[in-house]
Every structure is written in structure tokens, then in C-alpha cells.
Design a protein around this motif. Sequence first.
Motif, short mmCIF file in Angstrom:
data_model
loop_
_atom_site.label_atom_id
_atom_site.label_comp_id
_atom_site.label_asym_id
_atom_site.label_seq_id
_atom_site.Cartn_x
_atom_site.Cartn_y
_atom_site.Cartn_z
N ARG A 73 0.83 -1.20 0.00
CA ARG A 73 0.00 0.00 0.00
C ARG A 73 0.87 1.26 0.00
O ARG A 73 1.91 1.29 0.66
N GLU A 116 12.51 -3.43 -6.76
CA GLU A 116 11.61 -2.28 -6.85
C GLU A 116 12.01 -1.14 -5.93
O GLU A 116 11.67 0.00 -6.18
N MET B 1 6.40 -4.77 -10.49
CA MET B 1 5.26 -4.11 -9.88
C MET B 1 4.55 -3.22 -10.90
O MET B 1 5.19 -2.58 -11.71
N ASP B 127 -10.47 5.76 7.74
CA ASP B 127 -9.35 5.90 8.67
C ASP B 127 -8.60 7.22 8.46
O ASP B 127 -7.53 7.41 9.00
N LYS B 128 -9.14 8.09 7.60
CA LYS B 128 -8.48 9.35 7.23
C LYS B 128 -7.14 9.11 6.56
O LYS B 128 -6.20 9.88 6.68
N LYS B 129 -7.06 7.99 5.88
CA LYS B 129 -5.85 7.67 5.11
C LYS B 129 -6.07 8.16 3.69
O LYS B 129 -7.17 8.01 3.13
N THR B 130 -5.02 8.77 3.09
CA THR B 130 -5.13 9.21 1.70
C THR B 130 -5.20 8.01 0.77
O THR B 130 -4.32 7.15 0.81
N VAL B 156 -3.09 5.87 -5.47
CA VAL B 156 -2.19 5.54 -4.37
C VAL B 156 -2.11 4.02 -4.36
O VAL B 156 -3.14 3.35 -4.48
N ARG B 157 -0.89 3.48 -4.25
CA ARG B 157 -0.74 2.04 -4.41
C ARG B 157 -1.65 1.26 -3.46
O ARG B 157 -1.71 1.57 -2.26
N GLY B 158 -2.36 0.30 -4.04
CA GLY B 158 -3.20 -0.55 -3.22
C GLY B 158 -4.64 -0.08 -3.10
O GLY B 158 -5.44 -0.74 -2.46
N TYR B 159 -4.95 1.10 -3.70
CA TYR B 159 -6.31 1.63 -3.55
C TYR B 159 -6.95 1.92 -4.90
O TYR B 159 -7.60 2.95 -5.10
#
Lengths: 249, 510
Positions: A73, A116, B1, B127-130, B156-159
Motif C-alpha cells: 500500500r 523495486e 510491480m 481511517d483518514k488515510k489518503t 495511491v498504491r493498493g487503492y
Amino acid sequence: MAVIAVYNIKGGVGKTATSVNLAYLSADSGNKTLLCDMDPQGSASYYFRIKAPKKFNADKLLKGGKAVLKNIRGTDYPNLDLLPADFTYRNLDLALDDCKKSTKRISTILKPLVKEYDTIFLDCPPNITLLSENIFKAADILLIPFIPTTLSLLSFQQLLNFFKKTGIDRKKLYVFFSMVEKRKRMHLDMMARFQGRKRVLKQPVPFLADVEKMGIFRKPVLEIAPNSPAARSYRLLWREVEKIVAQKQ
Amino acid sequence: MQPLHHIAWHLPENLDFQNLQLSLADRFAFKRETENKKVCRWYDTFDWRLFQSNHILTREGQDWILQDLAGRRVDKLRGGRKIYRFSRDFPQSSLRDTLTPILSVRALIELGSADIYTQRLNILNGDKKTVAQVELKKITPKHNDRQLATIRLQEVRGYANWLKKIKKHLLALNISEQTTPSDILLFIAESSGRTPLDYSSKYDVPLDPEMTSRDAAVRIYRFLLAAIRKNEQGVLDDIDSEFLHDLRVAVRRTRSAITLLRGVLSPEIEGRFKEEFKYIGAITGSVRDLDVYLLNRDSYGKKLPERLRSGLDIFFDDLAERRRREQRKMVRTMRGPRYQRILDEWESILSSDAETVAGEKETIPISELAGKIIHKRFRKVLRDGKKIHADTQDEELHRLRIECKKLRYSLEFFSSLYDPKRIQQFIRQLKMLQDNLGDFNDLSVQQHMLADLLSHIRPGTVKARELAAAIGGLMTGLFLRHQDVRTRFEKTFAHFSREKNLALYHALFG
């Protein structure tokens, strides 16, 4: 490229605070940085407001490859990613035991990530287990936060013995003083005994309320109070670690 | 990735930032970052070398940013206060290493600048995460009232699922026209009156076989005159050496075209403008000669042992000083009445359809005339080339070089009338011969210059002695290479005039 594991047999010595703030500083100085939260408590993940995805667990981690990449993430900060911990990590040891080459599994998992990222931090759970042994082998640098007390000295001695027994290179070990309280006589005495030794870093990190605030704000200290003494000591500590990384390459 | 996704759109005119934020607030929680206002400048060479190699270079304050046309970051450099013109002016960096082969000898020029207002919104989860970033940009070019507003969505990676949700929301607001940094570059360039690839030093004038020779000639002359005009300002401002080079090539091509196409315009006009363009060639010649030497400065340095290099510096500093004087002189002459009159009158002749301008061959179809011209040039090159043997004087090789150039120009002027693949093949063969003769000429000119310099040294001082030694060292090297190129001529010419190439020639031109 460097894998830096932040480790101590004892809990509550400032491992997570160190991993979070140093990873932040590494990213801030332009390195593509990944912080792997290896602790089932998931404190590092919590600080970055990241929850492990529902489908992610210890088995997925041990599978490695895409299963891991998919679960990385982005944090709120440029250049800094995080691999969140899942509660199933509490059984990592048992699962590792079932793997082939069980002491090198984590090295294998990290292999695709090394391509990476410039820097990988491992925030390790306390204990000395098969997982720890895996991490010792995978890391280029083992950074040990050390509260200057006699009990810490004892656990450090245990760690050294373990390294000797398992034949892991002891030159990976680096110690720095953590949660230092200047008003405590014993802290100062212990530090004086170690100061100037090889692989003992100069910069201590004091015990400070600002570090505790990380749990409230859920941000690295360097974001909450960039000019605080805590932020300053992490910055100086990172500078020392950076030099060690440069030497290793 | 997987690389992170980002998309950017034009913001429709009826949707301002305020309304957009209100609409987003209906569906998403977000945190506004402090807005940011800065000046951004865009750079490229006059002939768009960065754009051609898929790059966009901008500067914001001291930050130089290199992107590709799709908006992916290639490199970034925190520079000094100085503005860099040539790649060699940049501090040692990976950015410089990337720019050096692309820019080569060309200077960066500012294509335009704009005020950029940026407002970033961090979209937050429970969670107020960007989980995604939205970037609103308002781009206002200097000296222009038009504005460009864009919205950019960054994963954002993962979202990735959040990206989808926001995208859907934006599409519902009628935001659908995607944009890339190249659109912005186009917009900025346009504001300062330029379009990407509006200049190239390549000769490209398509002709139609049915055209009269006069129409074809006018088309060729017009293109060359435009090339002269386009390079003028860069020559006067002394931006880089290529402006003068390109201007002189266009002048030389014009002179050559007048000779090759003799009889298409009236004899008085042809006679007069041959002289006039020769004059322009003459007034610009000495600066170009000095440029050629100065461009060799680094390679000369590498050919000499360390100890002799200081002598070389004295020499090149002196050349640079001489060039400054010659440049000033040239600028004065070009601003003078004769130079401007030549081009103005030439232009009015090219736009006139008066009979007085016409020559006897004006109505012949160009395809007919072109064939004759190429035949004549080719036969001359073959005849002259065959006469050259080991003991032939250097002058003969120089003459052959000029003949080859005429042939080359005639092939280029008329290439659009022939099979493109074959004519390119034939031009390649000719080019090999020209390269050999060009090197030969280059090396003898350089030797002459050094000999000339040597005769002007006043002996006696340490500096003079060092300089003499440096020149001696260079001359030896040049002499050996000169010999080498000369011995290779016979082989090169034999290769050019071999049966296979003659067959290619006949297949092309009959």
C-alpha cells in the motif's frame, strides 16, 4: 539497495517508532522505500492508517511473488510504501517450519521487492524464533534499539550467542540507544560503558512525549513535530545509518 | 510491480474549482492541501529535439523537470540560479547525461512560460488515510488571456478501487476530454506563436511531376527563403551555431538551385541573385569557419597530452575572441541595407507572375527537366572521379566534392518525383562518397588554419613555445588522418561507381 531490520528480543524498546521514522526519512531523502510490518500487532500499519486487506494473511506472505506485491500500500508520503501486517502473522513461525529451506524463506520473499525499492525496512516482532532467524539472514543491517539497562545487556548477550551458534555474520549488528532518560543514572552509566565501541551508533533517541504522540496523530514524528528534539535525533540517527548503508555497498 | 495509474482531463469551462470541490464533497471526504502558485517555463531547442525524442523539459524556479509526452517523470534536477543554455552548462547529473546526446550542439530556448495555480485534494477513507489524489491546475500563459484548467487523478498504491469510484464521479460531471502534458506544451507554444515541429533543418519540398518548371522552382526557392528567414533572429542573437549553419545551407541550396535550374527564370534575375546569394554566403563565412574550429575544441583537447593543453587553451581563447569580433561585424552587415534588400526583392520576384521574370524553360514539366539535370550531374561526378589517382592534386578532390554536392542537391530537390525507397538508397551511396571527400576537405582546411596560426607566432616567450608545440602536435595528427582518408578515396569511389549502383541509377532515372 539495503534491507534494514529493526529488531530486539525485548518488546517496548522503540522498534516500531524507529522503523516508521527512519523509513520516512529514507523516503524523504529520495530513496524508494518499503516498510514491511512483520509484527502481528500491526503497529507500524496503524501509524500509517493502513489496514491489511481482507484476503491477506501469513500464507500469502510466505507464498511471496505477486501475492505480496498486490498487498503493498502507498502511504500518505512520497516514495514510501508499506506492506501491512496481518494478525495471522502470529503463527508465522509454525507456517515457516512447514516451508522448505525454512530459514531462508523471508530472503526469497524479499527478492522481487529488492528490484523495486532502494531501501527496505523490516519492523520485527520481539522474540527469538525461526522468523527472527529468517530476518537475520535476509537483512544487510540489523539495527537494535537498546534501552541502556542491565536487562537489555543480558538480552543483547543472548542475541550475540545466538548469532555465534547459527553462524550468521555478526558484522550486520548495529546498536543504538533508545528511550534514553537523561535523569536516570543507570542509563548514563550504561551508555558510558558502550560509547565508542565498534557498531555502537553515536546518536541516542531520548524518551520523549512527541514519540508517544504518534499513536494519537497516526503520523511519523517527523510529520507531527518536524522541529522537535525527537525529530532531530531521528534525523541524526538516519544520517549515521545512511553512512553504514553506503559503506556496505 | 504495476506502475501507478494517473489520468488527467480538461476541465470544462462551465465547471470552476469551487463547484467541482463541492460536488466531490458530496461523495468523498478529502483534505485540501495548501494551494500553490508558481511560474513554469518550457524549453526545447529551436528544431524541437526534445519533443522529437518524446521529452518535455520544464523549469519551476530552480527545479528542472524532464517528462515524457505522456507525463511520466523521467528525471529531475535541483539546479543553481543560473539558466542553462547548453547541456554542458548543466551541473554533472543524470539529467545532463540524458540531455547531452539529444541536444548535441543546440541551445535550449524558452518556448513560453505560464503561471500555474495548483490545488491538491487528498481523498480520505474512513481511517483518514489518503487513498487517491486529485490535482486541480489552472495554467495561465504570460502575455495571453486564455486559460487552461485541468484535473489530474493519481492512484495511491493498493487503492485502485477508489480511483475507479472517483473517475466515475468525474465522468458524471461531464469531465471526459483527456489531456497530457503535450497538450499543455502545445498550448504554451501556441501562446508564443510556435507549433511543435514547425522548424526542421531537413529539406522537404514535395513536387508534382506535372508542374511547370517555374512553379516547381518557385516552390523550392520559397521554402529555402523561409528557412533563411526563420534562422535570422537566432543568428543575430547568437543563440547557437546551428542557426547560422542552417541559414548558410539554405543560401547554398538556393545558389545551387539557381545554377541547376538555369533558364527557368530570366537570365538577368538568375545572374543577379547568384551574385547576391554569394554575397550572403561571403558575409557569413568567417563566423561559420570559426564555429567549426570552436566546436572541435574538446576533441582537440583529447588528442593532446595533458602537458600541451594549456597552449591549446590560449589558442582557442584567441579564436573565441576573434569569433566575437566577426560575429559583431556580421550582425552589422546583416542589419545593413543590402542584406535585407536582397531577401525582400527575392521574395517579391517569387510572388510575381510577371512575364519579365520568366526564362525560356519555364513551361517545361519539372519531371522532364529534373531527369536532365540529374543525368548531367551524375555523368560529371563519374567522369571526374575516374580521373583521380594516387598522384592527383588535392584541388581535384575538392572540385569533385563540389560536384558531388551539386548532385546531392539535385537529388534532394527532385527526390519527390522518384521512387522514394530507391532514391533514398541511391542518396545513401552518394553520402558515403561525400563523407570521404568531406573529411578530406575538413582535414586540409584545419591544417591550413594551424599552419597559418603557426606563422603568426612571435617566438621568444614560454607561452609562444607551448602554443607552437600544441599546434605541432595537432598538425601531425591531422596530417596522418588526412593521408588515411586520401588513400581510402579510391576504394570509396570504386564502391560508388560499381555496377550494382549504376544499375540502381538507371532503374531510377533511365
